[in-house]
Design a protein around this motif. Structure first.
Motif, PDB file in Angstrom:
ATOM      1  N   ASN A  73       0.955  -0.625   0.164  1.00 36.13           N
ATOM      2  CA  ASN A  73      -0.238   0.186  -0.072  1.00 36.13           C
ATOM      3  C   ASN A  73       0.570   1.216  -0.187  1.00 36.13           C
ATOM      4  O   ASN A  73       1.896   1.433   0.908  1.00 36.13           O
ATOM      5  CB  ASN A  73      -0.992   0.078   1.268  1.00 36.13           C
ATOM      6  N   GLY A 174      -7.102   0.247  11.381  1.00 34.06           N
ATOM      7  CA  GLY A 174      -7.286  -0.847  10.474  1.00 34.06           C
ATOM      8  C   GLY A 174      -8.815  -0.547   9.354  1.00 34.06           C
ATOM      9  O   GLY A 174      -9.198   0.042   8.443  1.00 34.06           O
ATOM     10  N   THR A 212      -6.615 -11.126  12.770  1.00 40.81           N
ATOM     11  CA  THR A 212      -7.397 -10.632  12.271  1.00 40.81           C
ATOM     12  C   THR A 212      -9.038 -10.453  12.883  1.00 40.81           C
ATOM     13  O   THR A 212      -9.817 -11.211  12.560  1.00 40.81           O
ATOM     14  CB  THR A 212      -7.080 -11.258  10.759  1.00 40.81           C
ATOM     15  N   GLY A 215     -10.061  -8.342   8.163  1.00 40.06           N
ATOM     16  CA  GLY A 215      -9.018  -8.337   7.343  1.00 40.06           C
ATOM     17  C   GLY A 215      -9.680  -7.253   5.760  1.00 40.06           C
ATOM     18  O   GLY A 215      -9.396  -5.908   6.501  1.00 40.06           O
ATOM     19  N   GLU A 216      -9.153  -7.293   4.301  1.00 37.88           N
ATOM     20  CA  GLU A 216      -9.026  -5.933   4.169  1.00 37.88           C
ATOM     21  C   GLU A 216     -10.555  -5.119   3.742  1.00 37.88           C
ATOM     22  O   GLU A 216     -10.519  -4.555   2.909  1.00 37.88           O
ATOM     23  CB  GLU A 216      -9.011  -6.702   2.516  1.00 37.88           C
ATOM     24  N   ARG A 218     -12.247  -4.524   5.384  1.00 39.27           N
ATOM     25  CA  ARG A 218     -12.551  -3.201   6.296  1.00 39.27           C
ATOM     26  C   ARG A 218     -11.614  -2.095   5.937  1.00 39.27           C
ATOM     27  O   ARG A 218     -11.871  -1.321   6.726  1.00 39.27           O
ATOM     28  CB  ARG A 218     -12.156  -3.520   8.085  1.00 39.27           C
ATOM     29  N   LEU A 219     -10.058  -2.156   5.410  1.00 34.97           N
ATOM     30  CA  LEU A 219      -9.188  -1.546   5.009  1.00 34.97           C
ATOM     31  C   LEU A 219     -10.003  -0.729   4.512  1.00 34.97           C
ATOM     32  O   LEU A 219      -9.685   0.728   4.112  1.00 34.97           O
ATOM     33  CB  LEU A 219      -8.465  -2.367   4.462  1.00 34.97           C
ATOM     34  N   THR A 220     -10.621  -0.625   3.230  1.00 33.73           N
ATOM     35  CA  THR A 220     -11.874   0.284   2.604  1.00 33.73           C
ATOM     36  C   THR A 220     -12.892   0.113   2.241  1.00 33.73           C
ATOM     37  O   THR A 220     -13.778   0.372   1.839  1.00 33.73           O
ATOM     38  CB  THR A 220     -11.360  -0.781   0.730  1.00 33.73           C
TER      39      THR A 220
END
Length: 262
Positions: A73, A174, A212, A215-216, A218-220
């Motif tokens: 990133n 995150g 975790t 995961g991904e 939550r990041l977006t």
């Protein structure tokens, strides 16, 4: 009780944006008013040992004289630590960077990388720019089978929190949709207790197991307000597109009528 004539008074005082930035000079038994003509400040050498966190870069591709390194990133980097390989202890290079994977390359600097005995080239400093990848090119030189090692420098941060109840505690991070919950340091350590409790004297929390949670996804993630804004933007663009198509249809219809009459 002696008197000395001095042209320079040296003082080791640390001044920074967070602490005091002014000095008061008091002179005793001066025969006449003292005129201070100039003051010089020397910046100490940068200490990269504890002030930064090193993030190794992944080597994507490369040849004997050019290589691309990236991070998963974009990172707000304070600097780049690049060390040459064993085959080329002294290596003049040109460095380019990009902020996102689809951005064009931008020139960063031309420098000489070296690693001789215990001496090593200094990191290339940045101002916290977002960096997703860099490209290193040898200037009339190549590194053979041992390309340079690249690490990104991020400014280290200290997280201070007030524990409630008994540990262990969970720190969640995150989630892009989460609202900021940070408080000013005065809300955590009152100003009157600063002399008794400093960041260095507080108990240190050690890291345990990493779990975790989202995961991904939550990041977006986006919060409801941002989601509504995106829907409104899409709706406005949809109305504009439909209006343009309608105008084109009317224009085409008028053109056909005019052509038929002609």
């Amino acid at each position: 009780n002696d008197q000395l004539k001095l042209n320079t008074l040296s003082s080791r005082v640390t001044l920074s944006e967070e602490n005091y930035r002014y000095l008061l000079l008091t002179v005793y038994d001066a025969p006449q008013p003292l005129t201070l003509q100039s003051v010089e400040a020397l910046a100490p050498a940068d200490d990269f040992s504890n002030a930064y966190v090193y993030l190794p870069a992944h080597k994507e591709s490369g040849t004997a004289s050019e290589a691309v390194y990236s991070w998963a990133n974009p990172q707000p980097l304070a600097g780049l630590a690049i060390a040459p390989g064993n085959e080329s202890p002294v290596l003049p290079v040109e460095i380019e960077y990009r902020q996102r994977a689809d951005d064009a390359w931008q020139p960063l600097t031309k420098t000489v990388l070296y690693r001789i005995n215990d001496a090593q080239s200094e990191p290339t400093l940045l101002n916290g720019e977002q960096v997703q990848a860099i490209r290193v090119k040898g200037i009339n030189a190549n590194w053979g089978n041992t390309p340079p090692e690249v690490q990104g420098l991020r400014a280290s941060q200290a997280l201070v929190f007030i524990p409630q109840g008994t540990g262990p505690f969970m720190l969640a991070w995150g989630n892009k949709a989460a609202k900021p919950q940070a408080m000013a340091l005065d809300m955590v350590i009152p100003e009157k207790l600063r002399g008794q409790y400093t960041l260095d004297s507080l108990p240190v929390a050690t890291e345990a197991d990493t779990v975790t949670l989202g995961g991904e996804a939550r990041l977006t993630a986006v919060d409801p307000a941002e989601r509504r804004s995106q829907w409104m933007t899409m709706l406005i663009w949809g109305v504009l597109v439909i209006g343009v198509l309608a105008l084109l249809g009317v224009a085409y219809r008028l053109w056909r009528e005019v052509k038929t009459k002609a």
